[in-house]
Each structure stands twice: as C-alpha cells, then as structure tokens.
Design a protein around this motif. Structure first.
Motif, mmCIF file in Angstrom:
data_model
loop_
_atom_site.group_PDB
_atom_site.id
_atom_site.type_symbol
_atom_site.label_atom_id
_atom_site.label_comp_id
_atom_site.label_asym_id
_atom_site.label_seq_id
_atom_site.Cartn_x
_atom_site.Cartn_y
_atom_site.Cartn_z
ATOM 1 N N TYR A 150 -14.280 -9.064 35.408
ATOM 2 C CA TYR A 150 -14.109 -7.896 34.542
ATOM 3 C C TYR A 150 -15.041 -7.940 33.331
ATOM 4 O O TYR A 150 -15.569 -6.904 32.929
ATOM 5 N N SER A 151 -15.237 -9.118 32.749
ATOM 6 C CA SER A 151 -16.076 -9.204 31.553
ATOM 7 C C SER A 151 -17.565 -9.236 31.881
ATOM 8 O O SER A 151 -18.400 -8.963 31.026
ATOM 9 N N ASP A 152 -17.917 -9.587 33.127
ATOM 10 C CA ASP A 152 -19.325 -9.636 33.546
ATOM 11 C C ASP A 152 -19.438 -9.020 34.942
ATOM 12 O O ASP A 152 -19.918 -9.657 35.884
ATOM 13 N N HIS A 153 -19.002 -7.789 35.068
ATOM 14 C CA HIS A 153 -18.909 -7.151 36.379
ATOM 15 C C HIS A 153 -20.227 -7.095 37.148
ATOM 16 O O HIS A 153 -20.223 -7.270 38.380
ATOM 17 N N PRO A 154 -21.392 -6.856 36.512
ATOM 18 C CA PRO A 154 -22.651 -6.772 37.273
ATOM 19 C C PRO A 154 -22.950 -8.005 38.117
ATOM 20 O O PRO A 154 -23.575 -7.902 39.176
ATOM 21 N N THR A 155 -22.509 -9.184 37.658
ATOM 22 C CA THR A 155 -22.763 -10.409 38.421
ATOM 23 C C THR A 155 -22.121 -10.353 39.804
ATOM 24 O O THR A 155 -22.624 -10.958 40.759
ATOM 25 N N PHE A 156 -21.043 -9.605 39.951
ATOM 26 C CA PHE A 156 -20.281 -9.591 41.203
ATOM 27 C C PHE A 156 -20.415 -8.266 41.956
ATOM 28 O O PHE A 156 -19.813 -8.099 43.019
ATOM 29 N N ALA A 157 -21.234 -7.354 41.414
ATOM 30 C CA ALA A 157 -21.391 -6.046 42.046
ATOM 31 C C ALA A 157 -22.079 -6.139 43.400
ATOM 32 O O ALA A 157 -21.894 -5.260 44.254
ATOM 33 N N GLY A 158 -22.869 -7.202 43.629
ATOM 34 C CA GLY A 158 -23.585 -7.336 44.889
ATOM 35 C C GLY A 158 -22.769 -7.931 46.018
ATOM 36 O O GLY A 158 -23.239 -7.984 47.170
ATOM 37 N N LEU A 159 -21.542 -8.396 45.733
ATOM 38 C CA LEU A 159 -20.703 -8.970 46.781
ATOM 39 C C LEU A 159 -20.188 -7.869 47.703
ATOM 40 O O LEU A 159 -19.914 -6.749 47.260
ATOM 41 N N PRO A 160 -20.030 -8.158 48.991
ATOM 42 C CA PRO A 160 -19.496 -7.140 49.912
ATOM 43 C C PRO A 160 -18.051 -6.812 49.580
ATOM 44 O O PRO A 160 -17.337 -7.601 48.949
ATOM 45 N N HIS A 161 -17.611 -5.645 50.033
ATOM 46 C CA HIS A 161 -16.225 -5.239 49.801
ATOM 47 C C HIS A 161 -15.287 -6.083 50.653
ATOM 48 O O HIS A 161 -15.465 -6.214 51.865
ATOM 49 N N THR A 162 -14.293 -6.695 49.992
ATOM 50 C CA THR A 162 -13.288 -7.505 50.673
ATOM 51 C C THR A 162 -11.913 -7.103 50.156
ATOM 52 O O THR A 162 -11.780 -6.225 49.289
ATOM 53 N N TYR A 163 -10.877 -7.767 50.669
ATOM 54 C CA TYR A 163 -9.538 -7.527 50.152
ATOM 55 C C TYR A 163 -9.459 -7.846 48.668
ATOM 56 O O TYR A 163 -8.701 -7.214 47.922
ATOM 57 N N VAL A 164 -10.228 -8.833 48.220
ATOM 58 C CA VAL A 164 -10.238 -9.197 46.810
ATOM 59 C C VAL A 164 -10.777 -8.051 45.964
ATOM 60 O O VAL A 164 -10.307 -7.815 44.847
ATOM 61 N N THR A 165 -11.760 -7.311 46.472
ATOM 62 C CA THR A 165 -12.304 -6.170 45.744
ATOM 63 C C THR A 165 -11.207 -5.147 45.469
ATOM 64 O O THR A 165 -11.056 -4.650 44.341
#
Length: 361
Positions: free
Chosen positions: A218-233
């Motif tokens: 949440y505090s550094d969302h761009p770092t994780f924007a490239g991950l594929p969509h999963t249940y965690v997303t």
C-alpha cells in the motif's frame, strides 16, 4: 472428582492463555471506549465461535471414525459399541475439559485481537512505513527486499506459488490449533502451542498500536504493480476498501479493517509452529514441513508486499519469545530453558498410523 486438583491443573495448563485473553479483552474495551468505535464479530460469513468448534469437531471425527471402524472389525463389536469404546479410551472427561479450555480461551483472544487490530490506526494515526522502508534499505545497502526477490524469482510463476502459500497459512492456523487440542495425548504439548499463539496475538496487537504501518503493497504500490493478478491481489484490494470505510466512519461502519504490517504475524506464528514441533520432538516429516512453510512464508510476505524486512525480523522475534513465554507459563521448562513436560502420558493407541503421529523418527 477432585475439583481442587482439576482447577490447579487447568491453571497450570491454561492460566497464561486465559491471561492473554483477559488482557486483550481489557485493551479492546479501553480502546473502544476512548475511540467510540463499536465492537464487531471478526467473522462476517461464519462467526468464529461457530467455525472454530466446527473445525474441532471435524478433526475429532477424523480422530474417532477410523478407530471405530478398526475396533468394529478387530473386536467384532457393533458400531455403536465400538464408538463407546473409542470415545471412552480417547475422549475421557479430562480431555473434553482440556479441549474446551483451549478452544474458548484461544477464540476470546482471537476475537479481541481482531478488534484491537482494527482500532489501532484510529487510536494512533501515525504511520511508520517510510521509516521501516528506510531501515530495510539501510540494512541491504540501498536495495529494497521486495525488488530483490522480484529480480531473483521473476514476476510470473512465483507470484502464483507464493499467493497459494499465503492462503495456505490462513487455513493452517485454526487447523493446527484443532489438531493440538484433539490429536495430542500429551496435554502439556498442546497447551504450550495454543498458549504460544495467544501470546503472539497479544504481542502483535500491542505492536500494531505502537508501530502502526500499512505495508509496502500500500505504501509503495508501484513496486508490486507488475505482479500478475492472483487471489492476493483481490484480497489486498478488499482489505484496503475495508480500511478506507473504517477510517472514514469508524463509529458507524459495520466491519473491521485488518491492515497492519509490523510485526509480521504470518512469520511470527510460523516461527512459533516451527520451534514448537522441534522442541516437542514431533515426527521428522512435521519438522521438515514446518521449516519449508516458514521459508515460503517469509518469501511470500516480502515478495507480495505484505511486509517490510523489518516486519519479518520483528515477527520472528515475537514468535520465538511466544514459545519461550508459553513454556514458562505452562510449566514446560527446566530453569529458564524450554523443555516439554513428560508427566502427561499419551493414552494407548489403537493402530500403527496413530503411533506414527506421536513417535519421533
């Protein structure tokens, strides 16, 4: 029945677990009164006071039904007579009392923990995410731990694997509690583990209030924007929606927010599980499985952005402390060293498979 002896034994086994529950309930009530935030059932779909007993009953059925079948064949008993025989052997009144104390004390602790966690950012609106991110970078020579894992593992299959690990952990905790209360015939071992998890909840709740954070996702969302969509997303988005609604209308919104990063209780409770299975000399397969799940949990929490590296260290320290504190509180120690008590002897087993579950390899 010697009531004094029963109460003394209950205090030895469950005194610290109940103390954690009562302390968390007191914290919850104080925070609710000072913030005017109402208390909520932590489980919207199926209340925990129903779900956890159902898990225990399901595990009890797994424990009892095969034994009834074996007793029916070996002893040539009618099924109902076999059931009476197995229940008398495996589930005397003392074990029902043991399991009931464990389930109720742990659930009270859990329900209070969830409410305190939800109120923590309202009671203390500061956020320490920038400081923890800076600490991670300082320790790793200017590198971000999540970015390092993304570069090492890629942003494809690893995301799906570690997302599965995250959800496996969610199911594993209540099931492990049920197994500790149902399968164990060394009461001191089951009480030790369940109490240690209660200490984790109490310590985690206090630290959520003292060091409020939301985590890198949440505090550094761009770092994780490239991950594929999963249940965690999906889970992360739902959790943020709940947080926004709670923070916007804390006194009227009918729900809880569940975001808090320091310490990582995913790591903390896995450390508690791993240390416990080692100290009670559980079967080798259980020790290997615990170590494997611990490593994967550490990777998952950092890779997916739930936690900073500092959260992992804090969680591991809390998990280790919880095992030690629970050992002191349940009498599983020699001096200051955690050691499983051996005065609670296992009941006779009916079959080789059951013996394999409790015999160190």
């Amino acid at each position: 029945m010697n009531v004094t002896r029963v109460l003394r034994e209950t205090a030895r086994q469950w005194g610290l677990a109940w103390a954690c529950s009562v302390t968390l309930v007191a914290i919850m009530l104080v925070m609710s009164a000072t913030t005017n935030v109402p208390l909520h059932d932590p489980d919207n779909v199926l209340p925990g006071y129903i779900r956890f007993p159902l898990i225990v009953i399901a595990v009890l059925a797994v424990d009892v039904v095969p034994r009834v079948a074996v007793a029916s064949v070996r002893r040539r008993l009618a099924p109902w007579r076999a059931l009476v025989h197995v229940m008398r052997d495996r589930w005397p009144a003392s074990h029902w009392w043991f399991a009931a104390n464990g389930v109720v004390s742990w659930y009270v602790c859990y329900a209070a923990f969830r409410n305190v966690k939800s109120m923590a950012p309202i009671a203390n609106p500061l956020r320490w995410d920038d400081e923890l991110a800076h600490l991670d970078s300082l320790v790793l020579g200017g590198h971000d731990p999540a970015r390092l894992l993304h570069s090492l593992l890629g942003q494809g299959w690893a995301a799906h694997l570690l997302s599965s690990v995250y959800f496996l952990w969610i199911a594993m905790v209540p099931v492990s509690i049920a197994f500790a209360l149902v399968w164990t015939r060394v009461g001191s071992a089951g009480a030790w583990f369940v109490t240690a998890v209660s200490v984790d909840w109490l310590g985690g709740a206090i630290l959520y209030y003292l060091v409020p954070t939301v985590g890198p996702i949440y505090s550094d969302h761009p770092t994780f924007a490239g991950l594929p969509h999963t249940y965690v997303t999906t889970l992360a988005n739902d959790m943020w929606d709940d947080r926004v609604k709670v923070m916007a209308a804390p006194t009227t919104y009918d729900g809880l927010q569940t975001i808090a990063a320091f310490p990582s209780l995913h790591v903390g409770i896995m450390v508690t599980i791993t240390m416990t299975v080692i100290l009670i000399r559980a079967p080798r397969i259980a020790r290997i499985a615990a170590w494997t799940m611990l490593v994967l949990t550490v990777l998952a929490t950092v890779y997916l952005g739930w936690h900073f590296g500092a959260d992992v260290i804090g969680g591991a320290a809390l998990g280790a402390f919880a095992v030690w504190a629970a050992a002191m509180g349940t009498g599983n120690h020699v001096g200051w060293r955690p050691v499983l008590r051996r005065d609670d002897r296992p009941a006779p087993m009916d079959d080789v498979a059951s013996r394999a579950l409790t015999t160190p390899l």
